[in-house]
Structures are given as C-alpha cells and as structure tokens.
Design a protein around this motif. Structure first.
Motif, PDB file in Angstrom:
ATOM      1  N   SER A   8       0.589  -1.634  -0.254  1.00 49.57           N
ATOM      2  CA  SER A   8      -0.199  -0.212   0.082  1.00 49.57           C
ATOM      3  C   SER A   8       0.861   0.705   0.463  1.00 49.57           C
ATOM      4  N   LEU A   9       0.638   2.212  -0.674  1.00 44.90           N
ATOM      5  CA  LEU A   9       0.625   3.141  -0.902  1.00 44.90           C
ATOM      6  C   LEU A   9       1.292   4.035   0.346  1.00 44.90           C
ATOM      7  N   GLU A  10      -0.055   3.828   1.221  1.00 44.64           N
ATOM      8  CA  GLU A  10      -0.031   4.882   2.290  1.00 44.64           C
ATOM      9  C   GLU A  10       0.573   3.683   3.648  1.00 44.64           C
ATOM     10  N   CYS A  11       1.686   4.690   4.621  1.00 41.83           N
ATOM     11  CA  CYS A  11       1.921   4.357   5.434  1.00 41.83           C
ATOM     12  C   CYS A  11       2.015   4.812   6.721  1.00 41.83           C
ATOM     13  N   VAL A  12       1.326   3.322   7.380  1.00 42.25           N
ATOM     14  CA  VAL A  12       0.334   3.456   8.847  1.00 42.25           C
ATOM     15  C   VAL A  12       1.383   3.157  10.167  1.00 42.25           C
TER      16      VAL A  12
END
Length: 98
Positions: A8-12
């Motif tokens: 996923s491109l989003e860092c969590v």
C-alpha cells in the motif's frame, strides 16, 4: 501491461507489540557492527525506512514482519512503542533480500 504495487502507498503507524518477527534473531546480534550502525543511525536521524509487514492476521491485531528485523529489534531496544509500516498487499508476492 500494468504492474500492480506489492505494498500500500500509505504508511501506517502501529504498536510495535503487534508486529511479530517472522524469523529468529541470531544470538549476539546486538554486538554486531551492522546492529550498532543501524542503532546509531536511528538514534541520530530516526527511522528512514518503514518496516514491511503482512496484512493483519485474522482474529488478532497482529502482523508478521517481512523486512526490517534488525530495525525492529533496535526500536524495541530503544523503547519505541509505535512504528511506521508499509503493509504488503500480497504476502506471496514479496521476498526480501538476505
């Protein structure tokens, strides 16, 4: 031909306690040159590369660590409680270099 992204491109940001190591940490790791270099880097400038993890394990809030074992050990050693992560979209599609 369209190539799909493996992560996923989003860092969590997740609690480090919910990230399970997927391999055994070798004895004496903390005394190795590589460990000391990574620890020094994290202490001086912070974490540069997020940990790579699997999707959440069903019926838990845990994830398996795919890449970043030494970083994970260093962060735990430093008392960090939450870490930035990239979540793999397909576990089988990702292999890390040793």
């Amino acid at each position: 031909m369209q190539v799909s992204l493996g992560f996923s491109l989003e860092c969590v940001t997740l609690p480090i306690e919910n990230i399970l190591l997927s391999r055994r940490i070798p004895d004496g790791l903390a005394d190795s040159k590589k460990f000391k270099q990574i620890r020094s880097s994290i202490e001086e400038i912070g974490l540069i590369e997020p940990l790579s993890i699997t999707k959440e394990i069903p019926q838990t809030s845990n994830h398996m660590l795919l890449d970043g074992h030494i970083r994970s050990v260093v962060l735990r050693d430093l008392g960090v409680t939450e870490v930035p992560c990239l979540i793999a979209k397909d576990d089988e599609a990702y292999t890390y270099n040793n």
